[in-house]
Each structure stands twice: as structure tokens, then as C-alpha cells.
Design a protein around this motif. Sequence first.
Motif, PDB file in Angstrom:
ATOM      1  N   THR A 148     -12.657  -4.337 -42.552  1.00 35.28           N
ATOM      2  CA  THR A 148     -12.819  -4.886 -41.202  1.00 35.28           C
ATOM      3  C   THR A 148     -12.904  -6.411 -41.250  1.00 35.28           C
ATOM      4  OG1 THR A 148     -15.169  -4.359 -41.399  1.00 35.28           O
ATOM      5  CG2 THR A 148     -13.834  -2.861 -40.089  1.00 35.28           C
ATOM      6  N   LEU A 194     -21.039  -1.004 -46.473  1.00 36.23           N
ATOM      7  CA  LEU A 194     -20.486  -0.709 -45.160  1.00 36.23           C
ATOM      8  C   LEU A 194     -19.126  -0.062 -45.343  1.00 36.23           C
ATOM      9  CD1 LEU A 194     -18.855  -3.602 -43.154  1.00 36.23           C
ATOM     10  CD2 LEU A 194     -19.510  -3.984 -45.513  1.00 36.23           C
ATOM     11  N   ASP A 226     -19.456   0.242 -38.242  1.00 33.46           N
ATOM     12  CA  ASP A 226     -19.292  -0.208 -36.859  1.00 33.46           C
ATOM     13  C   ASP A 226     -19.115   0.994 -35.928  1.00 33.46           C
ATOM     14  OD1 ASP A 226     -18.953  -3.316 -36.895  1.00 33.46           O
ATOM     15  OD2 ASP A 226     -17.779  -2.578 -38.597  1.00 33.46           O
ATOM     16  N   PHE A 284     -23.553  -1.333 -36.688  1.00 35.28           N
ATOM     17  CA  PHE A 284     -23.452  -2.748 -36.319  1.00 35.28           C
ATOM     18  C   PHE A 284     -23.177  -2.829 -34.820  1.00 35.28           C
ATOM     19  CE2 PHE A 284     -21.583  -2.666 -40.744  1.00 35.28           C
ATOM     20  CZ  PHE A 284     -22.786  -2.976 -41.364  1.00 35.28           C
ATOM     21  N   ARG A 303     -13.030 -10.017 -27.849  1.00 30.13           N
ATOM     22  CA  ARG A 303     -14.217  -9.205 -28.101  1.00 30.13           C
ATOM     23  C   ARG A 303     -15.044  -8.971 -26.849  1.00 30.13           C
ATOM     24  NH1 ARG A 303     -16.470  -9.815 -34.174  1.00 30.13           N
ATOM     25  NH2 ARG A 303     -16.975  -7.646 -33.718  1.00 30.13           N
ATOM     26  N   LYS A 350     -25.961  -7.996 -32.195  1.00 31.91           N
ATOM     27  CA  LYS A 350     -25.017  -8.977 -32.748  1.00 31.91           C
ATOM     28  C   LYS A 350     -24.254  -9.633 -31.621  1.00 31.91           C
ATOM     29  CE  LYS A 350     -20.945  -6.041 -33.649  1.00 31.91           C
ATOM     30  NZ  LYS A 350     -20.205  -5.265 -34.632  1.00 31.91           N
ATOM     31  N   HIS A 351     -23.716 -10.811 -31.779  1.00 29.24           N
ATOM     32  CA  HIS A 351     -23.748 -11.663 -32.957  1.00 29.24           C
ATOM     33  C   HIS A 351     -24.609 -12.854 -32.574  1.00 29.24           C
ATOM     34  CE1 HIS A 351     -19.888  -9.433 -32.936  1.00 29.24           C
ATOM     35  NE2 HIS A 351     -20.034  -9.361 -34.226  1.00 29.24           N
ATOM     36  N   TYR A 388     -21.527 -16.555 -29.976  1.00 27.43           N
ATOM     37  CA  TYR A 388     -20.141 -16.248 -30.383  1.00 27.43           C
ATOM     38  C   TYR A 388     -19.220 -16.043 -29.172  1.00 27.43           C
ATOM     39  CZ  TYR A 388     -16.841 -13.297 -33.242  1.00 27.43           C
ATOM     40  OH  TYR A 388     -15.785 -12.735 -33.894  1.00 27.43           O
ATOM     41  N   MET A 393     -27.383  -9.325 -36.506  1.00 31.42           N
ATOM     42  CA  MET A 393     -26.267  -9.910 -37.272  1.00 31.42           C
ATOM     43  C   MET A 393     -26.023 -11.322 -36.761  1.00 31.42           C
ATOM     44  SD  MET A 393     -22.285  -8.610 -37.632  1.00 31.42           S
ATOM     45  CE  MET A 393     -22.706  -7.002 -38.285  1.00 31.42           C
ATOM     46  N   PHE A 414     -20.239 -15.915 -36.466  1.00 31.22           N
ATOM     47  CA  PHE A 414     -19.310 -16.751 -37.231  1.00 31.22           C
ATOM     48  C   PHE A 414     -19.312 -18.216 -36.784  1.00 31.22           C
ATOM     49  CE2 PHE A 414     -16.728 -12.665 -37.650  1.00 31.22           C
ATOM     50  CZ  PHE A 414     -16.908 -12.540 -39.019  1.00 31.22           C
ATOM     51  N   ASP A 432     -22.619 -12.025 -40.791  1.00 33.34           N
ATOM     52  CA  ASP A 432     -21.362 -11.368 -40.451  1.00 33.34           C
ATOM     53  C   ASP A 432     -20.470 -11.455 -41.686  1.00 33.34           C
ATOM     54  OD1 ASP A 432     -19.459  -9.912 -39.198  1.00 33.34           O
ATOM     55  OD2 ASP A 432     -19.310 -11.177 -37.425  1.00 33.34           O
ATOM     56  N   TRP A 433     -19.365 -10.765 -41.626  1.00 33.64           N
ATOM     57  CA  TRP A 433     -18.494 -10.593 -42.789  1.00 33.64           C
ATOM     58  C   TRP A 433     -18.187 -11.959 -43.429  1.00 33.64           C
ATOM     59  CZ3 TRP A 433     -15.703  -5.853 -44.165  1.00 33.64           C
ATOM     60  CH2 TRP A 433     -14.754  -6.040 -45.164  1.00 33.64           C
ATOM     61  N   MET A 446     -23.011 -10.014 -46.193  1.00 30.36           N
ATOM     62  CA  MET A 446     -22.004  -8.962 -46.021  1.00 30.36           C
ATOM     63  C   MET A 446     -20.690  -9.357 -46.699  1.00 30.36           C
ATOM     64  SD  MET A 446     -20.145  -7.567 -42.515  1.00 30.36           S
ATOM     65  CE  MET A 446     -21.509  -6.780 -41.739  1.00 30.36           C
ATOM     66  N   TRP A 485     -11.885  -0.967 -32.117  1.00 30.88           N
ATOM     67  CA  TRP A 485     -13.113  -0.575 -32.828  1.00 30.88           C
ATOM     68  C   TRP A 485     -13.307   0.942 -32.795  1.00 30.88           C
ATOM     69  CZ3 TRP A 485     -15.142  -3.263 -36.411  1.00 30.88           C
ATOM     70  CH2 TRP A 485     -15.242  -4.646 -36.325  1.00 30.88           C
ATOM     71  N   GLU A 531     -11.698  -7.595 -32.031  1.00 32.90           N
ATOM     72  CA  GLU A 531     -11.812  -8.773 -32.900  1.00 32.90           C
ATOM     73  C   GLU A 531     -10.435  -9.334 -33.250  1.00 32.90           C
ATOM     74  OE1 GLU A 531     -14.260  -8.285 -36.369  1.00 32.90           O
ATOM     75  OE2 GLU A 531     -13.810 -10.306 -37.081  1.00 32.90           O
TER      76      GLU A 531
HETATM   77  C1  BGC Z   1     -17.315  -8.392 -37.260  1.00 31.28           C
HETATM   78  C2  BGC Z   1     -18.611  -7.654 -37.096  1.00 31.28           C
HETATM   79  C3  BGC Z   1     -18.533  -6.340 -37.837  1.00 31.28           C
HETATM   80  C4  BGC Z   1     -18.224  -6.632 -39.292  1.00 31.28           C
HETATM   81  C5  BGC Z   1     -18.180  -5.382 -40.139  1.00 31.28           C
HETATM   82  C6  BGC Z   1     -16.894  -8.505 -38.716  1.00 31.28           C
HETATM   83  O1  BGC Z   1     -15.617  -9.027 -38.839  1.00 31.28           O
HETATM   84  O2  BGC Z   1     -17.421  -9.675 -36.672  1.00 31.28           O
HETATM   85  O3  BGC Z   1     -18.886  -7.466 -35.745  1.00 31.28           O
HETATM   86  O4  BGC Z   1     -19.716  -5.627 -37.679  1.00 31.28           O
HETATM   87  O5  BGC Z   1     -16.970  -7.267 -39.371  1.00 31.28           O
HETATM   88  O6  BGC Z   1     -17.108  -4.597 -39.848  1.00 31.28           O
END
Ligand code: BGC
Length: 751
Positions: A54, A79, A109, A153, A167, A206-207, A211, A250, A253, A285-286, A317, A426, A505
Motif C-alpha cells: 500500500t 501490516l 486498512d 488503520f 482521499r 489518522k492522519h 493532511y 497515525m 505525510f 505513516d508508510w 511503518m 481501499w 490515495e
Molecule cells: C496511507 C495510510 C495507510 C498506510 C498503510 C499509507 O500510504 O497513507 O493511510 O494506512 O499506507 O497501508
Amino acid sequence: MTIVAMACKNNNEISAENYKDDNITSKIDSLLKLMTIEEKVGQMNQYNGFWDLTGPSPKGGTAAKKYEHLRKGWVGSMLNVRGVEQVRAVQKIAVEESRLGIPLIIGFDVIHGYKTLSPIPLAESASWDLEAIEQSSRIAAIEASSVGINWTFAPMIDIGRDARWGRVMEGAGEDPYLGSLIAKARIKGFQGDDLSSVNTIAATAKHFAGYGFSEAGREYNTVDIGTSTLHNVVLPPFKAAVDADVKTVMNSFNEINGVPVTGSPYLQRDILKGEWNFNGFVISDWASIREMISWGHAKNKSEAAKIAVTAGSDMDMEGYVYIEELAQLVKDDVIKEDLLDDAVRRILRVKFELGLFDDPYRYCDEVREKEMIGHPKHHEAVLDMAKKSIVLLKNENNLLPLKKEGQKIALIGALASDKNSPLGSWRLASDDNTAVSVLEGMQAYKGNSLVYKKGADVSVGKTAFVEEVRINTTDKSEFQSAITAAKSADVVVMVLGEHGFQSGEARSRTNLQLPGVQQELLEAVYKVNSNIVLVLNNGRPLAVSWADAHIPAIVEAWQLGTQTGNAVAQVLYGDYNPSGKLPMTFPRGVGQVPIYYNYKNTGRPKNVEGNVFWSHYIDSENTPLYPFGHGLSYTTFEYSNLKLNGSIFNIGNDITVSVDVKNSGDRDGKEVVQLYIRDLVGSVTRPVKELKGFDLVEIKAGDTKTITFTLDKTTLGFYNNQGEYIIEPGEFKVFVGGSSAQTLEADFELD
Ligand code: BGC
């Protein structure tokens, strides 16, 4: 016997008595004493599983390395591992092969359902039905927990004012008050009353934070908002989430004031963990820790690790920064081990609360997995939620509902027969093509003749990486057959809009019209038959001004999940009377964006002197196409008799506002009665309207109900620029109505 007990006995450092203690804090203390620095860092390290990417993964994150780290106890969470078999496999390594046997927390997610999908969150928010929304998250938690997942998440509680940002589909729209209540409902649904129960999971707010304000709606872009917007618009849903005992937060970015949030002690330490006393943990976040290097805030991974851990980011993450850098930083005395201890305590606490130390496999039950996935009750629930999420935007001459017999209906649009797109973005765990299409839903009504023509494809395939659709911008070869079908129909139902993977996203858009050739198709069909019901599918507000000016009936059907077609058909045929209201303003054109109902008055709000120097556009009205809170019903509601229990009140006294709402049509129906206030003069300027209450009421045809609201100190104040909540004396207006733009009005004063 608990795993910790086993580990500690082996180490012989602590008496078994400690483990009879139900007090989680002392268990954590005991465990912490046994951990090496590397094991502590391990708890702060989260790896992606072996599929379902993701986000972009750095080189070096090989499966072999991940397995090795699992064995060493250097992984606290994974995850995107799902299914009892997979979860059990990784949990087994962590628990049975690592030195201390600390169980993993397994995140995923679960955004709008696991396999049985409910509507996208923005759509659910249009229901304004907090019980239904809570129930929807409950169902999602039941399914997800049955496949080994114990942490979602979700909910995403970013306020979204910019429809270009993909988003917005994941959130609750533009309003902090509605957003806060929906945040609470979703958290309650996921976490239930008892986190240690096997069918509840930890939620993530989140987030954090800002964001949704990515500049120009472009994904991952910088954010530049003022203090007042931060405190009054962005933060309230997060505060509500913490008050609702959300277990994790969370970070986001984006940067705020030039500091990436991942590295912001102000947001994470001062506000979240300090002022709000949040005692769960913060997940990055990632790779957002590593990305501070690209932002130009950290010169290398070591500095990124130092900044993030100091700022209060507890878990990394899929970023490979903590695992590679933190231990050395402690050994070199660059950071204190206390920082690690604080993070690890928080992480362990959630694991204890989930009951993972009592039985790390408690979420791994193949029988439950089989029983729960796709349970008929879940289908019933998501259908109910889908109907509640539909918003009737326009209905001239009561074209809707459709008659059940004797009509010739032409159904047009590729999205009408699509079984994938309605699942929305998602939806990592759901199976492709499992939605009931609108065509299938309508076919269940047999009394009419129904002809289907797609007219034009919306998408012409996907790119390989994480579902990105390519839109058809050229092929009109099937227009003619749609036009022919429309010519001989009594009513044309056109299902047009965005493909499910056009929002979510990394799906920002600069254009908010119907994608591809769909607008041309709509106009071509309109030329031969204007009796059109337009059913919109979309993950964000669209600028459909032409349609609003020409098409008699417009239904906002978003992406409604697994039961999409049945929900849409039941609304079109009048078996369900729609009651949804927009949680986000629809613009006339993309140039108005960001557009929202709770804007500031400005110094030049009106064209008083007939000159050009006032706040406006020269090529568009200021007003939106459809305002926040708008939504029609097959019946009508009349508002009257707005009353307050006085006109001057002391600060601290409750104010009672009542209004009569009459169902003046000939059908029973539901209405979202909305209350807004305006604080006319503030030390920090206040919006022209702010939602401060609503009531979803069912009123029988012909009946009148008196609806009562209370305004109190929690609703009459605002945050000043120091982030303090204050109430100022002065004049207020109160508005009550069925949308933010159609309200009765009264005045009062606070002394
Ligand atoms: C997203 C998060 C998501 C995470 C894990 C990220 O790119 O912004 O909302 O929970 O990836 O998949």
C-alpha cells in the motif's frame, strides 16, 4: 500461561507472582526490564507483509530479512498480513522463535469493511446516522478480526475541503463537528466496549494532522494552514478520537509550518500526548520517518530516527529507519533509552489490552473465519448502510421514484453494469467483481421493460501498480446504440461518474467533471430524451453544473460497496425514501475549490455599492452547486416556529432551541434537522455558520415533530490562537433547517 510469563520464568528475573497481577502497568514494567535495546527497537518496527503493497517499499526489505528479524524479536507489528493461516504463521515465529515471545499486533486498512464492503466512508457520512455508522464499523471489525487482524488503520478523520484530493472518499467530509461525532462512532464500532474481546480491534485516528489541506489538492503535498484553522477545524476530530479512547494515532505525510508532522514535537508530544493525555501509541505513516530526508528536514536516516523518536513517533511503518538506526543512537548516547521505553510501553499496553499476551492466536480461528466472512447479516447491514448513504440532489416534477410497472426504461452507462467499481477504493481484501451492479439491482424489479446499453466505457483497463485505472477519453463507438435505446424509452436512467479507483490515495484530480467521454454521452442522450435520472458514482464531490441545469433528477450514489445495485434500485423505485445529506459541498467548477459552508465573511462580503470591489468571481457565482447538508426526500418538510428559551443568556447557561418540522408530503420520511450558529464578533473571526447540532428524525406523512437542541459551553466557544478554548460574550445567530443554505434564523446574546 501467558507468553510473557514463560519468557520471564526462563529468565528467572521476576517472581511468577508478578504475572498474577492484573495490572497492565506492572506487567509492562516487568517485561521492559527484560528487553535489550534491540528488542525495544524491534517493538517500534513495523513491516509490511509479503503482498498487498500500500506504498512504495525501499530496497532491502526482503522477505528473508523480515523473517530473520521476526525470529530475533525485532518486529513489533506487521501490516498487510491477512487470513488466519498467514497471521498464524508470522505470529508463530514471533511468539515461539523469538527470545521473549512478544506477540505481534497485526494491522490492516479496514477502511469500509473487510470482504463484505459497506459504502466508502464519505458516503456513509452522508447518512448522518451515527448508529448506522457505528454498526458498519462493528461489522468491519467482526470480519477483520476473524481473519487474524487486530488493528485497523481507520477511521481517517482528516477534514476535507478540497475535492481534488482523492482521499476525501475516506473521510467524513468538511465539517469538524459532524466529523468528530462520526470519528467517535467509528472508533466505538471498531473497538467496542471491550478491546480484549475477540471480535473487536484497535482503531487508528489518522492522519495526524492537516493532511486534508494538501496544497492544490495534490497528494503528499505541503500544507500551510494558520493556527486558527489547525485548532478549530483540523484538530477537533482528533481530540474527539482521543476522548473516545482511540488506541493508536497515525501521523501524516505532510509538513505544517515547515516541520514534517512525523518530526513535530508540538503536535505529537505537546498536544496529543501532553495536553490531551493520549496514552496509546503513534504509528508513522508508510515510511514517513524516512521521508523527512526528502522533505529536507533530516540529512540522513540516523537524523530522521532521532527527530522522529524525540518528537513522539512510536512505531516506524515499513520505513527501515528505527530498526537500522535507533539502537546505535542510544548506544552513542545521542538519545536516551527513556524515549524507547516510553514508546515501547505504549505499544505493549495496546497488545496487553487486546489480550494478545493471554493468547497470541486468539484472533486466529479458522472456524470463525469461515463463518464470519460474508455472513448474510453483514450483507443486510451493508445494504441498510448503502440506502442510508444515498443523497437525492434534485427531483423535478417528481420524476422519482420510478413507477414499478408499465414504464420503458433505458439504463445507460458502463458503471451501471460494473461489479468492481462500486466497491470503491481501499478494498484490499475484497474479491474483484463482487458488488451487486445497478443493472442487477434494477433487474430484480420485473414490472418494467429494461434495456441496458453501456454507451461508453469509463475505464479501459488498469495499470499494474496498485489499481490505477486508465480512463477512456476517445472511444464513442457505442454512443449510437445508447441513443437509440433512449429514444424509445419513457425514462432514461444514466449511471455516470468516477471509477472506484479514481479516488483514494494518490488519486488527485485537477478536473472535477465527469471523466472521459461521459459528459458527451449525457448530452447526446439528452438531445433525444430529456427525461433522465442521473445516478452519480463518485468518491468526491463533482462539478456537474451542466447536469444540474438540464437533468430533472440527480441521485448521488457514491460507491456504495457490495450491495450497491440493490440499494440504488430500492431508492429509484421508492421502496426506500432517501434521507442522506451532503457531508461536503459540491462546487460549480473546480476553480471554486476549496469551497465549504463554514467560510469567513471577509471584509467585502457583498456587492453593496454596485462596484466590482467585493469578494467574488467574475465568471461564476460564489455559491456552491449543492451546499453542505443538502439532500431531498420523496416527501417534503416544512420548518416553522423557531424558538429559544430566552434572548440573553449568561455564559455557562444552557440555551434551548426548538423548531417544528412538518412532513408536508404524502410519504413517511426521515429528515436531518440541522442547527448552525454564528458568533457575530470574535477576537478570532468566526465562520458565517458552524454546525453545532443535528437530529435525524423520522416523521410520518402529515405529522409535525418539535425538535429540541441544547447549546452549551461545549458548542458556543472556539479555540484562540494559543489553542485555548474560550467563549466570548456578544451577539449570536442561530439557524435551523434542512441544509446549511436553507434555514430559519433567530438571535441571542451571551452576557
Ligand atoms: C496511507 C495510510 C495507510 C498506510 C498503510 C499509507 O500510504 O497513507 O493511510 O494506512 O499506507 O497501508
